[in-house]
Write an enzyme that holds these catalytic residues in place. Structure first.
Site, PDB file in Angstrom:
ATOM      1  N   ARG A   1     -78.122  -0.972 122.666  1.00 34.23           N
ATOM      2  CA  ARG A   1     -78.938   0.255 122.777  1.00 34.23           C
ATOM      3  C   ARG A   1     -80.003   0.229 121.686  1.00 34.23           C
ATOM      4  NH1 ARG A   1     -79.111   5.291 120.583  1.00 34.23           N
ATOM      5  NH2 ARG A   1     -79.409   7.063 121.975  1.00 34.23           N
TER       6      ARG A   1
ATOM      7  N   LYS B   1     -80.491   2.296 112.463  1.00 35.70           N
ATOM      8  CA  LYS B   1     -79.505   3.175 111.813  1.00 35.70           C
ATOM      9  C   LYS B   1     -79.431   2.969 110.306  1.00 35.70           C
ATOM     10  CE  LYS B   1     -76.920   4.513 115.800  1.00 35.70           C
ATOM     11  NZ  LYS B   1     -75.779   4.322 116.678  1.00 35.70           N
TER      12      LYS B   1
HETATM   13  N1  PMM Z   1     -76.344   6.291 118.869  1.00 32.85           N
HETATM   14  C1  PMM Z   1     -77.082   7.410 118.910  1.00 32.85           C
HETATM   15  C2  PMM Z   1     -77.060   8.241 120.038  1.00 32.85           C
HETATM   16  N2  PMM Z   1     -76.308   7.928 121.117  1.00 32.85           N
HETATM   17  N3  PMM Z   1     -74.796   6.481 122.172  1.00 32.85           N
HETATM   18  C3  PMM Z   1     -74.051   5.379 122.155  1.00 32.85           C
HETATM   19  N4  PMM Z   1     -73.266   5.065 123.213  1.00 32.85           N
HETATM   20  N5  PMM Z   1     -74.019   4.546 121.080  1.00 32.85           N
HETATM   21  C4  PMM Z   1     -74.761   4.790 119.966  1.00 32.85           C
HETATM   22  O1  PMM Z   1     -74.678   4.001 119.000  1.00 32.85           O
HETATM   23  C5  PMM Z   1     -75.578   5.966 119.943  1.00 32.85           C
HETATM   24  C6  PMM Z   1     -75.567   6.796 121.098  1.00 32.85           C
HETATM   25  C7  PMM Z   1     -77.912   7.783 117.728  1.00 32.85           C
HETATM   26  O2  PMM Z   1     -79.155   7.184 117.770  1.00 32.85           O
HETATM   27  P1  PMM Z   1     -80.495   7.959 118.224  1.00 32.85           P
HETATM   28  O3  PMM Z   1     -80.520   9.295 117.518  1.00 32.85           O
HETATM   29  O4  PMM Z   1     -81.636   7.093 117.869  1.00 32.85           O
HETATM   30  O5  PMM Z   1     -80.427   8.165 119.712  1.00 32.85           O
END
Ligand code: PMM
Length: 340
Positions: free
Chosen positions: A314, A279
């Site tokens: 995650r 991020k």
């Molecule tokens: N971050 C992203 C998408 N979904 N869900 C949860 N629960 N927590 C997060 O920090 C989160 C998420 C954004 O990241 P990506 O675009 O790489 O999926």
């Protein structure tokens, strides 16, 4: 039949059909496979011997009957691998947009030791184009069905739409990951309760406000999400909360939330999921502008989180986090580390 259902969705059909074929092959009688109709234990053994067995009910909707390895929270930090089936996610958008590639990517993350896969069909990055429900369904359902037929680990659907969550559960998902903590789609809590799935309730806001007391805001927002889930009948044991790093927060606010993760967990009393991987705040501290160059920084933040109460982390780079968490377990005396 399921084919028709997917055809009606209009996209991702090729991948869906392949997934369906794979699932049907798995359904055909196979004395060797069927003799091993026992849920493998989580961990390496489960990866080595997945037990694919999927069947369809009369309506043709997938009824995945592979027993999922249980979601055991609190014993060690679990690794959730990200599978974005999107053209525009910030770090891997477009890479796994095709269902076959997304399924192959998911299986490779399982091979690297992911405990959970998180399948998303809508980018949540700021200014991303919203995806309509049918399009999102067509992206995620074939991928979840294809994965559910091949793996025994948990499958999470990253969606803020109740209809998508419900179809994903029918296809084999066992976790709803809602980046609006049930506060966007009023039906979400009902769907989670009706199906008895785990749910990740994440804090979100539309834009940054550097002056906001973010810790207080996250705590209040998530308390409300928890109340909504419980009021709808979601079992207490199924709730996981997430401060939503990067969602309407400055890097400094994100770092404060990571620093105070243990305090947040104690205040809310629920397991925590932390998503920091690749991020912007990692870029802010390291000067790395390309998300794919942020692995080492992500690992540092993920490890800090794991040491301060994160039950699930995650991540995009699963193998590195699995190794790091194994070393952490050895340092903390939770495993021998195979040391002589
Ligand atoms: N971050 C992203 C998408 N979904 N869900 C949860 N629960 N927590 C997060 O920090 C989160 C998420 C954004 O990241 P990506 O675009 O790489 O999926």
């Amino acid at each position: 039949m399921f084919d028709k259902y997917l055809y009606a969705l209009g996209r991702g059909v090729r991948g869906a059909k392949k997934a369906l074929e794979q699932a049907r092959a798995a359904e055909a009688p196979d004395p060797v496979r069927d003799a091993k109709d026992v849920t493998p234990p989580p961990g390496d053994a489960a990866i080595a011997t997945p037990a694919p067995r999927t069947k369809y009910d009369s309506s043709g909707i997938v009824d995945a009957v592979i027993a999922r390895a249980p979601l055991v929270l609190g014993e060690r930090p679990l690794v959730m691998g990200v599978v974005n089936v999107t053209p525009d996610s910030f770090s891997d958008g477009g890479k796994f947009y095709d269902a076959d590639r997304a399924i192959a990517h998911g299986m490779s993350l399982v091979g690297e030791g992911a405990d959970i896969l998180d399948i998303g069909g809508e980018s949540t990055r700021p200014n991303a184009t919203p995806v309509d429900e049918d399009e999102e369904l067509a992206r995620v359902v074939p991928v979840i069905a294809g994965l559910a037929a091949q793996m025994s680990q948990q499958i999470s659907v990253d969606t803020m739409k109740a209809r998508v969550a419900e179809a994903a559960i029918a296809a084999g998902a066992t976790v709803i990951n809602d980046v609006w903590g049930f506060q966007r789609d009023g039906e979400m809590a009902r769907v989670a309760a009706a199906h008895g799935v785990h749910c990740v309730l994440m804090h979100n806001r539309l834009s940054d406000d550097p002056a906001a007391d973010m810790f207080a805001e996250v705590r209040t927002f998530l308390s409300r999400s928890i109340e909504m889930a419980l009021a709808a009948g979601v079992a207490q044991s199924k709730i996981i909360v997430d401060p939503g790093i990067g969602f309407g927060k400055t890097a400094a606010q994100g770092y404060e939330l990571v620093r105070r993760l243990g305090e947040l967990k104690a205040a809310l009393g629920f397991p925590i999921l932390l998503g920091v991987s690749r991020k912007r705040l990692i870029g802010a501290a390291t000067g790395r502008s390309a998300p794919t160059e942020r692995m080492a920084g992500s690992l540092a933040a993920g490890l800090y989180g794991a040491m301060h109460g994160a039950d699930i982390v995650r991540v995009h780079d699963v193998a590195a986090h699995v190794d790091a968490f194994k070393v952490l377990a050895a340092i903390e005396g939770r495993t021998t580390g195979n040391a002589r």
